[in-house]
Design an enzyme around this catalytic site. Structure first.
Site, PDB file in Angstrom:
ATOM      1  N   HIS A 147       0.854  -1.190   0.000  1.00 20.72           N
ATOM      2  CA  HIS A 147       0.000   0.000   0.000  1.00 20.72           C
ATOM      3  C   HIS A 147       0.892   1.242   0.000  1.00 20.72           C
ATOM      4  O   HIS A 147       0.944   1.981   0.988  1.00 20.72           O
ATOM      5  CB  HIS A 147      -0.941  -0.045   1.207  1.00 20.72           C
ATOM      6  CG  HIS A 147      -1.862  -1.237   1.194  1.00 20.72           C
ATOM      7  ND1 HIS A 147      -2.646  -1.585   2.276  1.00 20.72           N
ATOM      8  CD2 HIS A 147      -2.133  -2.147   0.221  1.00 20.72           C
ATOM      9  CE1 HIS A 147      -3.352  -2.674   1.966  1.00 20.72           C
ATOM     10  NE2 HIS A 147      -3.052  -3.035   0.732  1.00 20.72           N
ATOM     11  N   GLU A 175      15.810   8.381 -13.073  1.00 26.19           N
ATOM     12  CA  GLU A 175      16.026   6.928 -13.193  1.00 26.19           C
ATOM     13  C   GLU A 175      14.770   6.150 -13.590  1.00 26.19           C
ATOM     14  O   GLU A 175      14.857   5.003 -14.034  1.00 26.19           O
ATOM     15  CB  GLU A 175      16.569   6.369 -11.870  1.00 26.19           C
ATOM     16  CG  GLU A 175      15.566   6.470 -10.741  1.00 26.19           C
ATOM     17  CD  GLU A 175      16.023   5.785  -9.461  1.00 26.19           C
ATOM     18  OE1 GLU A 175      15.656   6.293  -8.394  1.00 26.19           O
ATOM     19  OE2 GLU A 175      16.722   4.771  -9.533  1.00 26.19           O
ATOM     20  N   HIS A 216      -5.937   1.799  -3.597  1.00 33.13           N
ATOM     21  CA  HIS A 216      -5.591   0.592  -2.831  1.00 33.13           C
ATOM     22  C   HIS A 216      -4.074   0.399  -2.728  1.00 33.13           C
ATOM     23  O   HIS A 216      -3.534   0.374  -1.624  1.00 33.13           O
ATOM     24  CB  HIS A 216      -6.258  -0.637  -3.476  1.00 33.13           C
ATOM     25  CG  HIS A 216      -6.000  -1.909  -2.736  1.00 33.13           C
ATOM     26  ND1 HIS A 216      -6.924  -2.914  -2.603  1.00 33.13           N
ATOM     27  CD2 HIS A 216      -4.905  -2.358  -2.070  1.00 33.13           C
ATOM     28  CE1 HIS A 216      -6.430  -3.887  -1.879  1.00 33.13           C
ATOM     29  NE2 HIS A 216      -5.199  -3.582  -1.558  1.00 33.13           N
TER      30      HIS A 216
HETATM   31  P1  13P Z   1      -3.926 -10.346   3.166  1.00 39.47           P
HETATM   32  O1  13P Z   1      -3.720 -10.076   4.631  1.00 39.47           O
HETATM   33  O2  13P Z   1      -4.972 -11.407   2.925  1.00 39.47           O
HETATM   34  O3  13P Z   1      -2.611 -10.635   2.454  1.00 39.47           O
HETATM   35  O4  13P Z   1      -4.535  -9.029   2.504  1.00 39.47           O
HETATM   36  C1  13P Z   1      -3.848  -7.811   2.602  1.00 39.47           C
HETATM   37  C2  13P Z   1      -4.081  -6.924   1.443  1.00 39.47           C
HETATM   38  O5  13P Z   1      -3.293  -6.024   1.223  1.00 39.47           O
HETATM   39  C3  13P Z   1      -5.263  -7.125   0.587  1.00 39.47           C
HETATM   40  O6  13P Z   1      -5.151  -6.426  -0.613  1.00 39.47           O
HETATM   41 ZN    ZN Z   2      -3.829  -4.625  -0.395  1.00 37.91          ZN
END
Ligand code: 13P
Ligand code: ZN
Length: 278
Positions: A147, A175, A216
């Site tokens: 993330h 780069e 996300h």
């Molecule tokens: P998990 O804990 O199942 O790996 O999920 C984390 C996540 O980043 C979902 O996109």
């Molecule tokens: Zn995720």
């Protein structure tokens, strides 16, 4: 006389150490809060054998998609709901070594995922991405999701057209064009953990090694853990510079298309067509 085979402790396995170091680094960057992020790393059987009895399957977990192209392949994977922050102190609960079954409809746990854990909920995307990347690069081994803060932020403020998004990142650090000349893929917002998001991501992975999941995070692919981490790190650094440039009032000057082309020629990379106006 029965032959006694001694195995090394899996805690000393280079692939386990790489997983620990990488999850720890990702956490340190702030890109994997709580259980955010997941990694899968394709292992050769000869790397696993010194540490594990591969005839001993601990549990078998069904999958509702076809991974038969990966039948018999071994991966070390992060666990679903597990915190990258905790991997170092307890790898056996937070990580697992799995093997894809012969029919590609389940995976066998050979080590880890203690206390009933399972592989990441993003396993469909990981395995579909591995299939696609292996079909275009036989040395491919790593899929990494995190993330990354500034890339997520950019998915709110920047146009989500791949060519324009890529061009902005290329401009932010010299780069970037050299590290990801094929650019960044972008899929629509889709519910995570589904086959649908896996299919959309894998389709992009045929041409790129970075795919943005708007609002996300990011998926990266590579031949080694270092290379994949470095790829994400480079794109996220460019996104961070973009954040700062915007905060400072926007661009007054930039790297020109001619300069980007000269860079590509000097480093012998081919920029994705349709981005530079030359
Ligand atoms: P998990 O804990 O199942 O790996 O999920 C984390 C996540 O980043 C979902 O996109
Ligand atoms: Zn995720």
């Amino acid at each position: 006389m029965a032959m006694i085979l001694t195995r090394n402790s899996i805690e000393t396995a280079p692939f386990l150490q790489e997983m620990i170091e990488t999850t720890t680094n990702l956490y340190r960057h702030g890109w994997d809060e709580r259980n955010g992020g997941n990694i899968s790393y394709l292992l050769n059987q000869y790397e696993v054998i010194p540490y594990l009895d591969v005839t001993k399957v601990i549990r078998t977990i069904p999958m509702n998609f076809d991974a038969s192209a990966l039948a018999g392949k071994y991966f070390i994977v992060t666990g679903s709901g597990k915190y990258f922050k905790n991997v170092k102190q307890d790898p056996a609960s937070n990580l697992g070594v799995i093997r894809i079954s012969e029919d590609g409809r389940s995976y066998e746990i050979l080590w880890g995922f203690e206390n009933g854990g399972v592989a990441t909920s993003e396993l469909p995307t990981h395995l579909m991405n591995h299939m696609t990347r292996l079909s275009v690069d036989k040395n491919h081994r790593v899929i990494m999701h995190c993330h990354a803060t500034n890339l997520i932020a950019m998915s709110f403020t920047h146009i989500l057209k791949e060519e324009e998004f890529t061009k902005t990142l290329w401009e932010m650090c010299t780069e970037c064009l050299v590290v990801f000349p094929e650019g960044v893929g972008i899929i629509p917002w889709i519910v995570p953990g589904t086959n649908e998001i896996g299919e959309a991501t894998a389709e992009k992975m045929e041409h790129v090694r970075l795919v943005l999941w708007p609002h996300h995070g990011i998926f990266g692919a590579g031949n080694t853990m270092d290379e994949t981490f470095g790829l994400i790190e480079t794109a996220e650094k460019a996104a961070e510079v973009y954040t700062i440039v915007c905060a400072q009032g926007g661009k007054k000057q930039t790297i020109s298309d001619e300069q980007l082309q000269a860079l590509a020629e000097a480093f012998k990379v081919v920029p994705r067509p349709g981005i530079l106006n030359i």
